[in-house]
Design an enzyme around this catalytic site. Structure first.
Site, PDB file in Angstrom:
ATOM      1  N   THR A   1       0.842  -1.193   0.000  1.00 51.70           N
ATOM      2  CA  THR A   1       0.000   0.000   0.000  1.00 51.70           C
ATOM      3  C   THR A   1       0.876   1.241   0.000  1.00 51.70           C
ATOM      4  O   THR A   1       1.975   1.227   0.549  1.00 51.70           O
ATOM      5  CB  THR A   1      -0.944   0.029   1.216  1.00 51.70           C
ATOM      6  OG1 THR A   1      -1.702   1.240   1.180  1.00 51.70           O
ATOM      7  CG2 THR A   1      -0.201  -0.047   2.538  1.00 51.70           C
ATOM      8  N   HIS A   2       0.348   2.305  -0.611  1.00 51.72           N
ATOM      9  CA  HIS A   2       1.020   3.603  -0.577  1.00 51.72           C
ATOM     10  C   HIS A   2       0.219   4.591   0.260  1.00 51.72           C
ATOM     11  O   HIS A   2       0.476   5.793   0.235  1.00 51.72           O
ATOM     12  CB  HIS A   2       1.234   4.136  -1.995  1.00 51.72           C
ATOM     13  CG  HIS A   2       2.250   3.345  -2.776  1.00 51.72           C
ATOM     14  ND1 HIS A   2       1.971   2.129  -3.331  1.00 51.72           N
ATOM     15  CD2 HIS A   2       3.557   3.599  -3.058  1.00 51.72           C
ATOM     16  CE1 HIS A   2       3.055   1.666  -3.937  1.00 51.72           C
ATOM     17  NE2 HIS A   2       4.031   2.537  -3.782  1.00 51.72           N
ATOM     18  N   ASN A   3      -0.796   4.111   0.965  1.00 52.38           N
ATOM     19  CA  ASN A   3      -1.638   4.964   1.801  1.00 52.38           C
ATOM     20  C   ASN A   3      -1.131   4.861   3.249  1.00 52.38           C
ATOM     21  O   ASN A   3      -1.215   3.791   3.861  1.00 52.38           O
ATOM     22  CB  ASN A   3      -3.089   4.469   1.691  1.00 52.38           C
ATOM     23  CG  ASN A   3      -4.046   5.244   2.576  1.00 52.38           C
ATOM     24  OD1 ASN A   3      -3.694   5.652   3.670  1.00 52.38           O
ATOM     25  ND2 ASN A   3      -5.259   5.424   2.094  1.00 52.38           N
ATOM     26  N   PRO A   4      -0.579   5.948   3.816  1.00 52.10           N
ATOM     27  CA  PRO A   4       0.034   5.867   5.148  1.00 52.10           C
ATOM     28  C   PRO A   4      -0.951   5.460   6.250  1.00 52.10           C
ATOM     29  O   PRO A   4      -0.576   4.742   7.183  1.00 52.10           O
ATOM     30  CB  PRO A   4       0.559   7.288   5.402  1.00 52.10           C
ATOM     31  CG  PRO A   4       0.457   8.020   4.108  1.00 52.10           C
ATOM     32  CD  PRO A   4      -0.486   7.284   3.211  1.00 52.10           C
ATOM     33  N   GLY A   5      -2.212   5.889   6.139  1.00 49.73           N
ATOM     34  CA  GLY A   5      -3.207   5.527   7.161  1.00 49.73           C
ATOM     35  C   GLY A   5      -3.456   4.037   7.167  1.00 49.73           C
ATOM     36  O   GLY A   5      -3.487   3.382   8.212  1.00 49.73           O
TER      37      GLY A   5
ATOM     38  N   ASP B   1      -7.710  -3.463  -0.451  1.00 47.75           N
ATOM     39  CA  ASP B   1      -8.515  -2.530  -1.236  1.00 47.75           C
ATOM     40  C   ASP B   1      -9.799  -2.300  -0.460  1.00 47.75           C
ATOM     41  O   ASP B   1     -10.446  -3.251  -0.020  1.00 47.75           O
ATOM     42  CB  ASP B   1      -8.822  -3.055  -2.633  1.00 47.75           C
ATOM     43  CG  ASP B   1      -9.231  -1.904  -3.542  1.00 47.75           C
ATOM     44  OD1 ASP B   1      -8.366  -1.072  -3.861  1.00 47.75           O
ATOM     45  OD2 ASP B   1     -10.419  -1.812  -3.906  1.00 47.75           O
TER      46      ASP B   1
ATOM     47  N   TYR C   1     -12.333   8.754   5.335  1.00 48.30           N
ATOM     48  CA  TYR C   1     -13.723   9.118   5.651  1.00 48.30           C
ATOM     49  C   TYR C   1     -14.103   8.835   7.115  1.00 48.30           C
ATOM     50  O   TYR C   1     -15.279   8.910   7.476  1.00 48.30           O
ATOM     51  CB  TYR C   1     -14.680   8.346   4.738  1.00 48.30           C
ATOM     52  CG  TYR C   1     -14.508   8.627   3.259  1.00 48.30           C
ATOM     53  CD1 TYR C   1     -15.273   9.590   2.620  1.00 48.30           C
ATOM     54  CD2 TYR C   1     -13.582   7.924   2.491  1.00 48.30           C
ATOM     55  CE1 TYR C   1     -15.131   9.846   1.253  1.00 48.30           C
ATOM     56  CE2 TYR C   1     -13.426   8.171   1.129  1.00 48.30           C
ATOM     57  CZ  TYR C   1     -14.199   9.131   0.525  1.00 48.30           C
ATOM     58  OH  TYR C   1     -14.058   9.387  -0.825  1.00 48.30           O
TER      59      TYR C   1
ATOM     60  N   LYS D   1     -11.408   1.071  17.201  1.00 47.71           N
ATOM     61  CA  LYS D   1     -11.679   0.879  15.764  1.00 47.71           C
ATOM     62  C   LYS D   1     -11.224  -0.516  15.322  1.00 47.71           C
ATOM     63  O   LYS D   1     -11.942  -1.216  14.614  1.00 47.71           O
ATOM     64  CB  LYS D   1     -10.997   1.983  14.932  1.00 47.71           C
ATOM     65  CG  LYS D   1     -11.250   1.818  13.444  1.00 47.71           C
ATOM     66  CD  LYS D   1     -10.592   2.885  12.566  1.00 47.71           C
ATOM     67  CE  LYS D   1     -10.775   2.534  11.079  1.00 47.71           C
ATOM     68  NZ  LYS D   1     -10.030   3.379  10.163  1.00 47.71           N
TER      69      LYS D   1
ATOM     70  N   ARG E   1     -11.474  -3.621   8.200  1.00 48.32           N
ATOM     71  CA  ARG E   1     -10.119  -4.146   8.006  1.00 48.32           C
ATOM     72  C   ARG E   1      -9.836  -5.252   9.028  1.00 48.32           C
ATOM     73  O   ARG E   1      -9.255  -6.287   8.700  1.00 48.32           O
ATOM     74  CB  ARG E   1      -9.119  -2.986   8.141  1.00 48.32           C
ATOM     75  CG  ARG E   1      -7.697  -3.296   7.768  1.00 48.32           C
ATOM     76  CD  ARG E   1      -6.909  -2.022   7.472  1.00 48.32           C
ATOM     77  NE  ARG E   1      -7.382  -1.379   6.257  1.00 48.32           N
ATOM     78  CZ  ARG E   1      -8.119  -0.260   6.218  1.00 48.32           C
ATOM     79  NH1 ARG E   1      -8.434   0.380   7.340  1.00 48.32           N
ATOM     80  NH2 ARG E   1      -8.547   0.219   5.082  1.00 48.32           N
TER      81      ARG E   1
HETATM   82  P1  ITT Z   1      -3.338   1.835  -1.849  1.00 46.88           P
HETATM   83  O1  ITT Z   1      -4.073   1.413  -3.096  1.00 46.88           O
HETATM   84  O2  ITT Z   1      -1.914   2.234  -2.107  1.00 46.88           O
HETATM   85  O3  ITT Z   1      -3.449   0.816  -0.761  1.00 46.88           O
HETATM   86  P2  ITT Z   1      -5.430   3.823  -1.676  1.00 46.88           P
HETATM   87  O4  ITT Z   1      -5.741   4.902  -0.689  1.00 46.88           O
HETATM   88  O5  ITT Z   1      -5.417   4.187  -3.144  1.00 46.88           O
HETATM   89  O6  ITT Z   1      -4.031   3.172  -1.250  1.00 46.88           O
HETATM   90  P3  ITT Z   1      -7.831   2.265  -2.036  1.00 46.88           P
HETATM   91  O7  ITT Z   1      -7.872   2.407  -3.502  1.00 46.88           O
HETATM   92  O8  ITT Z   1      -8.176   0.927  -1.424  1.00 46.88           O
HETATM   93  O9  ITT Z   1      -6.394   2.622  -1.440  1.00 46.88           O
HETATM   94  O10 ITT Z   1      -8.766   3.397  -1.440  1.00 46.88           O
HETATM   95  C1  ITT Z   1      -9.341   3.255  -0.192  1.00 46.88           C
HETATM   96  C2  ITT Z   1      -9.900   4.582   0.253  1.00 46.88           C
HETATM   97  O11 ITT Z   1     -11.080   4.323   1.029  1.00 46.88           O
HETATM   98  C3  ITT Z   1      -8.931   5.301   1.161  1.00 46.88           C
HETATM   99  O12 ITT Z   1      -8.142   6.217   0.446  1.00 46.88           O
HETATM  100  C4  ITT Z   1      -9.851   5.972   2.166  1.00 46.88           C
HETATM  101  O13 ITT Z   1     -10.279   7.190   1.653  1.00 46.88           O
HETATM  102  C5  ITT Z   1     -11.066   5.045   2.210  1.00 46.88           C
HETATM  103  N1  ITT Z   1     -10.947   4.140   3.367  1.00 46.88           N
HETATM  104  C6  ITT Z   1     -10.605   2.825   3.357  1.00 46.88           C
HETATM  105  N2  ITT Z   1     -10.536   2.343   4.605  1.00 46.88           N
HETATM  106  C7  ITT Z   1     -10.814   3.370   5.415  1.00 46.88           C
HETATM  107  C8  ITT Z   1     -10.864   3.518   6.811  1.00 46.88           C
HETATM  108  O14 ITT Z   1     -10.587   2.515   7.640  1.00 46.88           O
HETATM  109  N3  ITT Z   1     -11.185   4.706   7.308  1.00 46.88           N
HETATM  110  C9  ITT Z   1     -11.450   5.749   6.494  1.00 46.88           C
HETATM  111  N4  ITT Z   1     -11.401   5.718   5.171  1.00 46.88           N
HETATM  112  C10 ITT Z   1     -11.080   4.528   4.631  1.00 46.88           C
END
Ligand code: ITT
Length: 199
Positions: free
Chosen positions: A15-19, A75, A160, A181, A187
């Site tokens: 993943t590239h999403n830090p959260g 995802d 969100y 959470k 997740r």
């Molecule tokens: P990677 O593909 O690199 O993992 P991404 O952010 O693009 O990162 P996604 O396409 O799966 O990943 O998008 C998921 C989005 O849904 C994420 O950016 C959040 O905005 C939202 N999301 C997912 N899980 C969440 C959570 O636990 N709390 C809040 N928002 C969440």
């Protein structure tokens, strides 16, 4: 032989999403040695699929084949009943390429007003996929149902979280302690399914 994952295996969190990376690391902590896709400079793949599972499998496959480690990918997204399940698989870029979630949350409220929906039900969905380099892949899903609230509340979590109150609660995911959470999130539920399948 059934697929399984031994303790202390070195995994790449694709993943590239830090959260998300933080939450995945917390879920995997003490069990595996985790490196992130960012640390390995792996490219961020396209997400062309129409399902969470399809995209998770694609991301895990790409990372595992690129770096030779077993990969775990997530995802996920927010699905709003009054918006026919949107933003769904498009959650990350739904409000624009800049990924401004204050804007995205305001847009959810605006769209609900535009369609004159009084429905505030929503759910978070998460698909987790584990792929072996040039080998098999296993995918599972988890979901948590809740209600949307506006304006957003809380600065914990990510994405969100500040507009989502899980069923039976009164705090948003953005206000809740991270451990609370993790006890109920989409997740965490997907992770429990993965544990049952692999660990
Ligand atoms: P990677 O593909 O690199 O993992 P991404 O952010 O693009 O990162 P996604 O396409 O799966 O990943 O998008 C998921 C989005 O849904 C994420 O950016 C959040 O905005 C939202 N999301 C997912 N899980 C969440 C959570 O636990 N709390 C809040 N928002 C969440």
């Amino acid at each position: 032989m059934p697929l399984s994952l031994a303790a202390r295996t070195r995994l790449v969190a694709a993943t590239h999403n830090p959260g998300k990376a933080r939450e995945l690391a917390e879920l995997l902590r003490n069990r595996f040695e985790v490196v992130s896709a960012g640390e390995l400079n792996l490219p961020e793949p396209e997400e062309p699929e129409t399902t969470f599972v399809g995209n998770a499998v694609m991301k895990a496959r790409a990372a595992a084949d690129a770096c030779g480690l077993i990969a775990i990918a997530d995802d996920s997204g927010l699905c709003v009943a009054g918006l026919e399940g949107a933003p769904g698989v498009h959650s990350a870029r739904w409000a624009g390429p800049q990924r401004d979630f204050d804007h995205a949350m305001a847009l959810v409220e605006q769209r609900l007003e535009e369609v004159e929906s009084v429905e505030r039900s929503a759910w978070f969905a998460c698909a987790l996929a584990v792929a072996w380099p040039h080998g098999p892949v296993v995918a599972v899903e988890g979901r948590v149902d809740g209600t949307l609230t506006f304006p957003p509340r809380g600065d914990r979590g990510f994405g969100y979280d500040p507009i989502f109150i899980p069923l039976g609660g009164d705090q948003t995911f953005g206000e809740m302690d991270p451990q609370a959470k993790h006890a109920i999130s989409h997740r965490a539920r997907a992770f429990a399914a993965l544990e049952a399948a692999l660990f």
